[in-house]
Scaffold this active site. Structure first.
Site, PDB file in Angstrom:
ATOM      1  N   GLU A  16      -3.800  -4.002  -2.949  1.00 11.77           N
ATOM      2  CA  GLU A  16      -2.611  -3.447  -3.882  1.00 11.77           C
ATOM      3  C   GLU A  16      -2.338  -4.420  -5.268  1.00 11.77           C
ATOM      4  O   GLU A  16      -1.084  -4.544  -5.638  1.00 11.77           O
ATOM      5  CB  GLU A  16      -1.376  -3.079  -3.160  1.00 11.77           C
ATOM      6  CG  GLU A  16      -1.510  -2.112  -2.316  1.00 11.77           C
ATOM      7  CD  GLU A  16      -0.396  -1.759  -1.322  1.00 11.77           C
ATOM      8  OE1 GLU A  16       0.654  -1.368  -1.573  1.00 11.77           O
ATOM      9  OE2 GLU A  16      -0.501  -2.268  -0.055  1.00 11.77           O
ATOM     10  N   PHE A 181      -3.955  13.345   8.336  1.00 12.29           N
ATOM     11  CA  PHE A 181      -3.965  12.324   7.270  1.00 12.29           C
ATOM     12  C   PHE A 181      -4.286  11.061   8.138  1.00 12.29           C
ATOM     13  O   PHE A 181      -3.973  10.879   9.283  1.00 12.29           O
ATOM     14  CB  PHE A 181      -2.609  11.898   6.673  1.00 12.29           C
ATOM     15  CG  PHE A 181      -2.104  12.918   5.554  1.00 12.29           C
ATOM     16  CD1 PHE A 181      -2.616  12.617   4.379  1.00 12.29           C
ATOM     17  CD2 PHE A 181      -1.276  13.908   5.674  1.00 12.29           C
ATOM     18  CE1 PHE A 181      -2.266  13.668   3.461  1.00 12.29           C
ATOM     19  CE2 PHE A 181      -1.128  14.968   4.908  1.00 12.29           C
ATOM     20  CZ  PHE A 181      -1.543  14.762   3.676  1.00 12.29           C
ATOM     21  N   LYS A 183      -5.118   6.961   7.718  1.00 13.03           N
ATOM     22  CA  LYS A 183      -4.632   5.806   7.049  1.00 13.03           C
ATOM     23  C   LYS A 183      -4.812   4.454   7.309  1.00 13.03           C
ATOM     24  O   LYS A 183      -4.762   4.379   8.908  1.00 13.03           O
ATOM     25  CB  LYS A 183      -2.976   6.019   7.049  1.00 13.03           C
ATOM     26  CG  LYS A 183      -2.408   7.103   6.372  1.00 13.03           C
ATOM     27  CD  LYS A 183      -0.758   7.155   6.506  1.00 13.03           C
ATOM     28  CE  LYS A 183      -0.534   8.614   6.172  1.00 13.03           C
ATOM     29  NZ  LYS A 183       1.192   8.586   6.052  1.00 13.03           N
ATOM     30  N   SER A 189       0.816   2.312  -0.869  1.00 11.07           N
ATOM     31  CA  SER A 189       0.278   2.503  -2.131  1.00 11.07           C
ATOM     32  C   SER A 189      -0.915   3.672  -2.101  1.00 11.07           C
ATOM     33  O   SER A 189      -1.578   3.881  -2.986  1.00 11.07           O
ATOM     34  CB  SER A 189      -0.201   1.488  -3.126  1.00 11.07           C
ATOM     35  OG  SER A 189       1.044   0.422  -3.288  1.00 11.07           O
ATOM     36  N   SER A 190      -0.841   4.181  -0.968  1.00 10.56           N
ATOM     37  CA  SER A 190      -1.870   5.507  -0.779  1.00 10.56           C
ATOM     38  C   SER A 190      -3.286   4.770  -0.685  1.00 10.56           C
ATOM     39  O   SER A 190      -4.211   5.608  -0.802  1.00 10.56           O
ATOM     40  CB  SER A 190      -1.761   6.354  -1.628  1.00 10.56           C
ATOM     41  OG  SER A 190      -0.377   7.178  -1.508  1.00 10.56           O
ATOM     42  N   ILE A 222       2.567  17.285   8.050  1.00  6.75           N
ATOM     43  CA  ILE A 222       3.868  17.915   7.809  1.00  6.75           C
ATOM     44  C   ILE A 222       4.042  18.733   6.594  1.00  6.75           C
ATOM     45  O   ILE A 222       3.955  18.215   5.660  1.00  6.75           O
ATOM     46  CB  ILE A 222       4.854  16.717   8.290  1.00  6.75           C
ATOM     47  CG1 ILE A 222       4.734  15.901   9.350  1.00  6.75           C
ATOM     48  CG2 ILE A 222       6.417  17.117   7.868  1.00  6.75           C
ATOM     49  CD1 ILE A 222       4.863  16.821  10.716  1.00  6.75           C
ATOM     50  N   SER A 324       7.938   4.054 -11.042  1.00  7.85           N
ATOM     51  CA  SER A 324       8.369   3.771  -9.654  1.00  7.85           C
ATOM     52  C   SER A 324       9.546   4.222  -9.404  1.00  7.85           C
ATOM     53  O   SER A 324      10.626   4.128  -9.790  1.00  7.85           O
ATOM     54  CB  SER A 324       8.400   2.321  -9.275  1.00  7.85           C
ATOM     55  OG  SER A 324       6.989   1.653  -9.309  1.00  7.85           O
TER      56      SER A 324
END
Length: 362
Positions: A16, A181, A183, A189-190, A222, A324
């Site tokens: 990031e 998903f 992760k 920050s994905s 979800i 942001s």
């Protein structure tokens, strides 16, 4: 009146890194120069610290996809345990004047996980944002979710895997269904996140996530509105009006957040009923307190059609770029960008002064 010296630490040894550069640029431009003297400390991708003494500290600063840190010749070191002049310029080995407070705008590992917070605490320097514990538990999605679950805060069902553990698509599908998903547990920050619909995508996504962390979480999908709420404060935190993410792609990706301004619509404030607003604000404050946060954080939730709120995650150093959510939500809640920076710095000094009053010996 003497100006308060604020060390802004940005960049960092993290995936990031570029997001941090964008955030720092906006903070540096907005901070009240009449009240604060800014000291720029850039951290490169190898983790080296530099004292930046000119305005040209970034290359391609207006291009989020290629922005980069311009290193200086002044390498910095920090001396833990000192009461003053903790930073040393290694180009001449002279100590810098005292820094009154540090604003670490380091996203991800080595910045948002308690690492830099521990170093600054050992060095007796006040710092903006969560303390060591709040930073570390907020960063680790596995630990964070278990703490929230034990506090009766609703979360998505999940499975965590360490790199040494075996994982199987059929086991995951049976427990969580599809899609899911995947992760990295300790990243934001994905970065490294994938939405998975089938077995081929599953194993590819697991490999990708393990490139960024030694622990990965697999999470049920979800269905709900993506809502975010900003929180500010130490012992008596307050929450902002919520905002809504309306991604134009399958989910709110890294590109949507920081590069492609058309990648998502930010509904600020979100179109919600008064009851929904109060429920989300209350849930955000409870999450903030359960995870031992201080200073600031952004709480991300899903609002389901039946009104249930599912907490997705917390970000203890949320993005401060011009697109942001964290500062934008405070702006519509009555706190302008420059005032927000001032409040965060004052909260850091307040907490540090409280901790100085604690006994360290019998």
């Amino acid at each position: 009146m003497n100006k308060i010296k604020v060390g802004i630490i940005f960049g960092g040894k993290s995936a990031e890194h570029e997001v941090s550069l964008q955030s720092a640029k906006n903070i540096i431009e907005a901070i009240d120069k009449e009240k604060y003297e800014v000291i720029l400390i850039g951290v490169d991708k190898e983790g080296k610290w530099y004292l930046i003494e000119n305005d040209e500290f970034l290359s391609n600063m207006d291009d989020p996809s290629s922005i980069s840190l311009n290193k200086s010749e002044n390498l910095l070191a920090i001396i833990p345990g000192e009461d003053k002049n903790q930073l040393v310029n290694l180009n001449g080995y002279n100590r810098l004047d005292d820094i009154d407070v540090v604003f670490p705008i380091l996203h991800g590992p080595f910045g948002e996980d308690g690492t830099i917070q521990g170093l600054l605490k050992l060095s007796n320097i006040p710092f903006v944002g969560a303390d060591i514990l709040g930073s570390s538990v907020g960063m680790d999605k596995d630990v964070m979710k278990r703490l929230l679950r034990d506090s009766n805060i609703s979360i998505a069902d999940f499975i965590s895997y360490n790199k040494s553990e075996k994982y199987n698509y059929n086991d995951v599908k049976q427990k969580l269904g599809m899609p899911v998903f995947i992760k990295p547990a300790n990243l934001g920050s994905s970065v490294g996140i994938s939405k998975v619909n089938n077995e081929q995508e599953f194993y590819k996504a697991m490999e990708l996530a393990f490139e960024f962390d030694n622990k990965v979480i697999v999470e049920e999908s979800i269905k709900g509105r993506e809502i975010e709420c900003s929180v500010l404060g130490n012992d008596y935190p307050i929450s902002s009006l919520p905002g809504e993410i309306l991604p134009s792609s399958d989910f709110y990706s890294y590109e949507s957040k920081y590069i492609d301004e058309s990648g998502a619509v930010l509904e600020i404030p979100a179109k919600l009923t008064e009851v929904e607003i109060e429920k989300i604000k209350s849930c955000s404050l409870k999450t903030y307190k359960v995870l031992c946060c201080k200073g600031m954080a952004r709480v991300d939730v899903f609002l389901k059609d039946d009104g249930e709120i599912i907490v997705n995650e917390i970000n203890t150093i949320p993005g401060f770029t011009r697109i942001s959510m964290y500062p934008k939500l405070w702006e519509v809640s009555g706190i302008k960008y420059k005032e927000l920076i001032d409040k965060l710095i004052q909260l850091a000094i307040e907490r540090h002064n409280q901790e100085k009053e604690l006994k360290t010996s019998l």
